[in-house]
Scaffold this active site. Sequence first.
Site, short mmCIF file in Angstrom:
data_model
loop_
_atom_site.label_atom_id
_atom_site.label_comp_id
_atom_site.label_asym_id
_atom_site.label_seq_id
_atom_site.Cartn_x
_atom_site.Cartn_y
_atom_site.Cartn_z
N LYS A 80 45.33 -23.70 29.10
CA LYS A 80 46.18 -23.79 30.29
C LYS A 80 46.10 -22.44 30.99
O LYS A 80 45.80 -21.42 30.35
CB LYS A 80 47.63 -24.08 29.86
CG LYS A 80 48.52 -24.58 30.96
CD LYS A 80 48.51 -26.09 31.08
CE LYS A 80 49.36 -26.56 32.22
NZ LYS A 80 49.43 -28.01 32.35
N GLY A 180 62.13 -42.16 39.07
CA GLY A 180 61.06 -41.48 39.81
C GLY A 180 59.97 -42.45 40.19
O GLY A 180 59.24 -42.95 39.33
N VAL A 181 59.89 -42.75 41.50
CA VAL A 181 58.85 -43.69 41.95
C VAL A 181 57.90 -42.96 42.91
O VAL A 181 57.68 -43.37 44.03
CB VAL A 181 59.47 -44.96 42.58
CG1 VAL A 181 60.08 -45.82 41.50
CG2 VAL A 181 60.52 -44.62 43.64
N GLY A 182 57.36 -41.84 42.40
CA GLY A 182 56.36 -41.07 43.15
C GLY A 182 54.98 -41.66 42.89
O GLY A 182 54.82 -42.88 42.80
N VAL A 184 52.89 -41.81 40.18
CA VAL A 184 52.72 -42.67 38.99
C VAL A 184 53.76 -43.79 38.98
O VAL A 184 53.44 -44.96 38.75
CB VAL A 184 52.83 -41.84 37.69
CG1 VAL A 184 52.67 -42.73 36.47
CG2 VAL A 184 51.80 -40.72 37.66
P1 NAD Z 1 55.44 -37.19 41.89
O1 NAD Z 1 55.96 -35.87 42.34
O2 NAD Z 1 54.49 -37.92 42.77
O3 NAD Z 1 56.67 -38.17 41.62
C1 NAD Z 1 57.88 -37.77 41.03
C2 NAD Z 1 58.98 -38.54 41.71
O4 NAD Z 1 60.21 -38.21 41.05
C3 NAD Z 1 59.15 -38.18 43.20
O5 NAD Z 1 59.24 -39.37 43.96
C4 NAD Z 1 60.46 -37.39 43.21
O6 NAD Z 1 61.17 -37.54 44.42
C5 NAD Z 1 61.21 -38.01 42.03
N1 NAD Z 1 62.29 -37.19 41.51
C6 NAD Z 1 62.36 -35.83 41.45
N2 NAD Z 1 63.54 -35.46 40.91
C7 NAD Z 1 64.20 -36.59 40.61
C8 NAD Z 1 65.47 -36.87 40.01
N3 NAD Z 1 66.29 -35.90 39.62
N4 NAD Z 1 65.84 -38.16 39.86
C9 NAD Z 1 65.02 -39.16 40.25
N5 NAD Z 1 63.83 -38.96 40.82
C10 NAD Z 1 63.42 -37.69 40.99
O7 NAD Z 1 54.81 -36.95 40.44
P2 NAD Z 1 53.83 -37.91 39.65
O8 NAD Z 1 52.44 -37.44 39.83
O9 NAD Z 1 54.17 -39.33 39.91
O10 NAD Z 1 54.22 -37.54 38.14
C11 NAD Z 1 55.44 -38.00 37.56
C12 NAD Z 1 55.61 -37.43 36.17
O11 NAD Z 1 54.50 -37.84 35.36
C13 NAD Z 1 55.64 -35.90 36.09
O12 NAD Z 1 56.47 -35.50 35.04
C14 NAD Z 1 54.20 -35.55 35.76
O13 NAD Z 1 54.11 -34.30 35.11
C15 NAD Z 1 53.83 -36.69 34.83
N6 NAD Z 1 52.39 -36.97 34.77
C16 NAD Z 1 51.72 -37.31 35.89
C17 NAD Z 1 50.35 -37.58 35.81
C18 NAD Z 1 49.57 -37.98 37.02
O14 NAD Z 1 48.47 -38.51 36.86
N7 NAD Z 1 50.08 -37.81 38.23
C19 NAD Z 1 49.71 -37.49 34.57
C20 NAD Z 1 50.44 -37.16 33.42
C21 NAD Z 1 51.79 -36.89 33.54
#
Ligand code: NAD
Length: 362
Positions: A80, A180-182, A184
Amino acid sequence: MTLFDSPSFAQHEGVHSFYDEKTGLKAIVAVHSTARGPAVGGTRMWNYATAAEALEDVLRLSKGMSYKNAIADLEMGGGKSVIIGDSRTQKSPELFKAFGRFLNGLGGNYFAAEDVGTSVEDIAEARKVTPYVLGLKDGPEASGDPSPVTAEGVFRSNLVVARRLFGKSDMTGLTVAVQGVGHVGAYLCEKLHAAGAKLIITDVNQDNLKAVAEKTGATVVSPDEIYSVEADIYAPCALGATLNPTTIDQLKVKAICGAANNQLATPDIGDELHRRGVLYSPDYVVNGGGIINVAAEMNARQNGTAFDPAWVETKLARLIETFEEILVRAEAEQKPTYQIADAIAEERIKAAAEQKAAALAG
Ligand code: NAD
């Protein structure tokens, strides 16, 4: 305390610090293990208060990558990097080029990718001066957005939980609470909905919430309410450490299976969930689809071929088998799932290290 006495040191193979006067770059690269192959892990840019704090973070995260890459059965070790600075005000193309030049000095022992505070564009800047970065957007070997593959892995893990715990062949009749509906979370909701699940969702971003609710008919609740809703599975897909002493008392679910990294605030929360009979799906196992997607880029580059979705599918299928193996062993040994996952990752790293040592000894 010196580096070697720190509990986070955890037998790292190498810790490298870099400073570039011209751009102000201050970076630390931690290489935990190269037993299974070159160390791979993201580059985090964060405004750490002290260099000691940055060092602690990079050591902890780097060890975690060794485990994640081993559990996904990738020929990659764990590493990392952190760049100390404010990602909103202190980024420049030159800074990432300087970082890339430093990576050249490590000769391919470590490959960097996007992480918190860095973007695909930043990685593309570094790529102009180094081959030792992954997660590109353009070109035949580029792996692009890992989120759909991460979501697919979490979805299939939910199906495993549905079968083993609830005797279901799909998600019909089950309710999943998604936090969290971002990137993923949104893909995951679509897949769960298509498989028959009822959804309860929350987010702090109203646009994301509205889009997913419209597509899936999900019930929307406030961020505070998500822990205590009547559901079968809780899928954390936002922040880390949402499984903590306060939240686990509110949970009514029988299982946890989501994408967020570092869900357990402390390992003893994993023990407590086990004691309470709540099935915890280890985060770094079920969210391994993302790193598999990145690994496909390395694989394509090493073989001089294009990015291969079939390779990703083979690795993802194997990951889901490993997840099931973890659940089977946890049940047989009456141990928390996170302990079994760690044990399997450690076994794989140890076996690779022994093989490497034997090969070196001739
Ligand atoms: P993202 O930022 O696109 O989505 C996160 C969502 O969570 C956003 O919509 C945000 O508004 C919401 N959020 C933030 N704080 C919040 C709260 N207190 N309550 C409710 N919702 C809240 O991120 P992502 O890429 O979808 O990743 C989500 C998680 O999965 C992270 O922890 C990330 O480390 C993990 N992850 C992602 C990937 C990937 O491929 N993107 C891979 C492994 C792990």
